[in-house]
Design an enzyme around this catalytic site. Structure first.
Site, mmCIF file in Angstrom:
data_model
loop_
_atom_site.group_PDB
_atom_site.id
_atom_site.type_symbol
_atom_site.label_atom_id
_atom_site.label_comp_id
_atom_site.label_asym_id
_atom_site.label_seq_id
_atom_site.Cartn_x
_atom_site.Cartn_y
_atom_site.Cartn_z
ATOM 1 N N LYS A 51 -6.743 12.395 -1.391
ATOM 2 C CA LYS A 51 -7.068 12.158 -0.046
ATOM 3 C C LYS A 51 -5.603 12.587 0.821
ATOM 4 O O LYS A 51 -6.127 13.531 2.087
ATOM 5 C CB LYS A 51 -7.119 10.681 0.236
ATOM 6 C CG LYS A 51 -8.271 10.185 -0.531
ATOM 7 C CD LYS A 51 -8.508 8.662 -0.105
ATOM 8 C CE LYS A 51 -7.339 7.513 -0.574
ATOM 9 N NZ LYS A 51 -7.161 7.452 -2.010
ATOM 10 N N ARG B 30 -12.119 0.646 3.656
ATOM 11 C CA ARG B 30 -12.006 0.404 2.129
ATOM 12 C C ARG B 30 -12.981 -0.939 1.876
ATOM 13 O O ARG B 30 -12.991 -1.133 0.624
ATOM 14 C CB ARG B 30 -10.544 -0.112 1.871
ATOM 15 C CG ARG B 30 -9.605 1.271 1.098
ATOM 16 C CD ARG B 30 -8.390 0.740 0.885
ATOM 17 N NE ARG B 30 -7.708 1.447 -0.213
ATOM 18 C CZ ARG B 30 -6.660 2.408 0.213
ATOM 19 N NH1 ARG B 30 -6.633 2.844 1.350
ATOM 20 N NH2 ARG B 30 -6.249 3.033 -0.856
ATOM 21 N N ARG C 153 3.449 11.133 -8.758
ATOM 22 C CA ARG C 153 3.446 11.484 -7.348
ATOM 23 C C ARG C 153 4.758 11.235 -6.761
ATOM 24 O O ARG C 153 5.384 10.324 -7.117
ATOM 25 C CB ARG C 153 2.637 10.619 -6.853
ATOM 26 C CG ARG C 153 2.697 10.630 -5.249
ATOM 27 C CD ARG C 153 1.228 10.304 -4.544
ATOM 28 N NE ARG C 153 0.775 9.134 -4.697
ATOM 29 C CZ ARG C 153 -0.145 8.321 -4.306
ATOM 30 N NH1 ARG C 153 -0.926 9.016 -3.664
ATOM 31 N NH2 ARG C 153 -0.527 7.058 -4.504
ATOM 32 N N ARG D 138 6.861 5.929 -4.316
ATOM 33 C CA ARG D 138 6.353 4.952 -4.032
ATOM 34 C C ARG D 138 6.385 3.723 -4.724
ATOM 35 O O ARG D 138 6.061 3.839 -5.979
ATOM 36 C CB ARG D 138 4.672 5.213 -3.504
ATOM 37 C CG ARG D 138 4.625 5.664 -2.386
ATOM 38 C CD ARG D 138 3.001 6.070 -2.060
ATOM 39 N NE ARG D 138 2.126 5.045 -2.268
ATOM 40 C CZ ARG D 138 0.677 4.973 -2.150
ATOM 41 N NH1 ARG D 138 0.357 6.314 -1.549
ATOM 42 N NH2 ARG D 138 -0.004 4.268 -2.458
ATOM 43 N N ARG E 226 -5.467 -1.579 -8.246
ATOM 44 C CA ARG E 226 -5.939 -0.777 -7.221
ATOM 45 C C ARG E 226 -7.221 -0.271 -7.748
ATOM 46 O O ARG E 226 -8.205 -0.076 -6.787
ATOM 47 C CB ARG E 226 -4.915 0.292 -6.706
ATOM 48 C CG ARG E 226 -3.639 -0.257 -5.822
ATOM 49 C CD ARG E 226 -2.377 0.395 -6.061
ATOM 50 N NE ARG E 226 -2.558 1.829 -5.561
ATOM 51 C CZ ARG E 226 -1.675 2.636 -5.762
ATOM 52 N NH1 ARG E 226 -0.778 2.617 -6.738
ATOM 53 N NH2 ARG E 226 -1.814 4.085 -5.383
HETATM 54 P P1 ADP Z 1 -4.431 10.102 -2.553
HETATM 55 O O1 ADP Z 1 -3.611 10.114 -1.117
HETATM 56 O O2 ADP Z 1 -5.751 9.882 -2.583
HETATM 57 O O3 ADP Z 1 -3.699 8.859 -3.332
HETATM 58 P P2 ADP Z 1 -2.646 12.083 -2.968
HETATM 59 O O4 ADP Z 1 -3.111 13.502 -2.195
HETATM 60 O O5 ADP Z 1 -1.430 11.807 -2.714
HETATM 61 O O6 ADP Z 1 -3.916 11.025 -3.249
HETATM 62 O O7 ADP Z 1 -2.663 12.805 -4.559
HETATM 63 C C1 ADP Z 1 -2.174 12.263 -5.741
HETATM 64 C C2 ADP Z 1 -1.066 12.951 -6.625
HETATM 65 O O8 ADP Z 1 -1.980 14.159 -7.211
HETATM 66 C C3 ADP Z 1 -0.127 13.535 -5.940
HETATM 67 O O9 ADP Z 1 1.009 13.782 -6.518
HETATM 68 C C4 ADP Z 1 -0.374 15.093 -5.578
HETATM 69 O O10 ADP Z 1 0.408 16.260 -5.281
HETATM 70 C C5 ADP Z 1 -1.729 15.150 -6.792
HETATM 71 N N1 ADP Z 1 -2.716 16.186 -6.413
HETATM 72 C C6 ADP Z 1 -3.502 16.032 -5.272
HETATM 73 N N2 ADP Z 1 -4.499 16.732 -5.519
HETATM 74 C C7 ADP Z 1 -4.498 17.430 -6.466
HETATM 75 C C8 ADP Z 1 -5.461 18.346 -7.256
HETATM 76 N N3 ADP Z 1 -6.344 18.685 -6.781
HETATM 77 N N4 ADP Z 1 -5.072 18.858 -8.407
HETATM 78 C C9 ADP Z 1 -3.875 18.200 -9.106
HETATM 79 N N5 ADP Z 1 -2.977 17.294 -8.413
HETATM 80 C C10 ADP Z 1 -3.519 16.795 -7.135
HETATM 81 P P1 ADP Z 2 -3.654 5.508 -2.330
HETATM 82 O O1 ADP Z 2 -3.191 6.770 -1.673
HETATM 83 O O2 ADP Z 2 -2.836 5.233 -3.594
HETATM 84 O O3 ADP Z 2 -5.009 5.541 -2.129
HETATM 85 P P2 ADP Z 2 -2.854 4.267 0.349
HETATM 86 O O4 ADP Z 2 -1.757 5.047 0.663
HETATM 87 O O5 ADP Z 2 -4.056 4.592 1.067
HETATM 88 O O6 ADP Z 2 -3.046 4.431 -1.420
HETATM 89 O O7 ADP Z 2 -2.665 2.558 0.430
HETATM 90 C C1 ADP Z 2 -1.656 1.992 -0.286
HETATM 91 C C2 ADP Z 2 -1.936 0.503 -0.046
HETATM 92 O O8 ADP Z 2 -1.980 0.002 1.011
HETATM 93 C C3 ADP Z 2 -3.364 0.000 -0.994
HETATM 94 O O9 ADP Z 2 -3.097 -0.106 -2.239
HETATM 95 C C4 ADP Z 2 -3.532 -1.308 -0.096
HETATM 96 O O10 ADP Z 2 -2.644 -2.354 -0.386
HETATM 97 C C5 ADP Z 2 -2.970 -0.826 1.328
HETATM 98 N N1 ADP Z 2 -4.192 -0.464 2.288
HETATM 99 C C6 ADP Z 2 -4.239 0.963 2.511
HETATM 100 N N2 ADP Z 2 -5.412 1.204 3.561
HETATM 101 C C7 ADP Z 2 -5.860 -0.383 3.386
HETATM 102 C C8 ADP Z 2 -7.346 -0.535 3.878
HETATM 103 N N3 ADP Z 2 -7.836 0.185 4.630
HETATM 104 N N4 ADP Z 2 -7.609 -2.050 3.487
HETATM 105 C C9 ADP Z 2 -6.732 -2.792 2.845
HETATM 106 N N5 ADP Z 2 -5.870 -2.545 2.355
HETATM 107 C C10 ADP Z 2 -5.171 -1.086 2.496
#
Ligand code: ADP
Ligand code: ADP
Ligand code: ZN
Length: 216
Positions: free
Chosen positions: A17, A91, A128, A161, A172
């Protein structure tokens, strides 16, 4: 005038994302509203919301709806005429219903759902690394920064993180499947949902997203 884009990007933790959001923002000029980034900023500034959120985030649990909804509602109200990209919100069904209520005048235009199997997400999450300044996301295996440990955009030192552990990911993912996945059906029924295979290369995923958003 071009239609305002109000986009939601959803998917399990590690689906990509944040990575895709960065590309979408550059190409489509929308404002990136990441609830996770908002909470991390509040935590680093030690605000009351930050202190409350930290106790949940550290455990991998969702922050309560009331806190989250108010934070995002305020951020959306500041966008004015600019379109936005919601990353990590909503969410829960309660968040989605609140969002629909306060965006009645300018509703969501598309929902991008990035799909990825739980088994593939562990490796992504533990490798990550993120920029604490601009929020950019890197990966030790699939998306290395140009200089080891340094953000390409703003040259800040990258960090891991606190919640990017295997243990927290398990919690999660459980929260994702029970609380967030029902939104797939919710938005599908509204004809807004576009699902994409998130296990493809970053650029292939982005091409598919671009086509969807250009079609709007
Ligand atoms: P999210 O915001 O959904 O938690 P991230 O964008 O932070 O996910 O991506 C999670 C990890 O995977 C990061 O380390 C990112 O660089 C890597 N990543 C994201 N998209 C891809 C992909 N299409 N293929 C391989 N690695 C990816
Ligand atoms: P990821 O990229 O791994 O999906 P985020 O950075 O979006 O994680 O979110 C990190 C943490 O922040 C979540 O695990 C949750 O604890 C909290 N959080 C983020 N967005 C929301 C939401 N919309 N509702 C509740 N908790 C949230
Ligand atoms: Zn940076």
């Amino acid at each position: 005038m071009e239609k305002k884009l109000n986009i939601i990007i959803m998917g399990p933790p590690g689906a990509g994302k944040g990575t895709q959001s960065e590309l979408i923002v550059k190409k489509f000029g929308v404002k990136h509203l990441s609830s996770g980034d908002m909470f991390r900023e509040a935590i680093s500034n030690k605000t009351p919301i930050g202190l409350e959120a930290k106790s949940y985030i550290d455990k991998g649990l969702l922050v309560p709806d009331s806190v989250t909804i108010n934070l995002v509602k305020e951020a959306i109200s500041k966008c004015g005429k600019q379109g936005y990209l919601l990353d990590g919100f909503p969410r829960t069904l309660i968040q989605a219903e609140a969002l629909a209520e306060f965006t009645k005048e300018s509703p969501i235009t598309s929902v991008i759902n990035i799909e990825a199997d739980d088994s593939k997400l562990v490796e992504r999450i533990v490798s990550r690394r993120v920029c604490p300044h601009c929020g950019a996301s890197y990966n030790l295996i699939s998306k290395k920064p140009l200089v080891d440990g340094i953000c390409d955009n703003c040259h800040t030192k990258l960090v891991q993180r606190a919640d990017d552990t295997e243990e927290s990911l398990k919690t999660r993912l459980k929260a994702y499947h029970s609380m967030t996945q029902p939104l797939v059906e919710y938005y599908s029924k509204q004809g807004l949902l576009h699902s994409i295979d998130g296990l493809q290369n970053i650029s292939v995923v982005f091409d598919e997203i671009s086509k969807i958003l250009e079609g709007k």
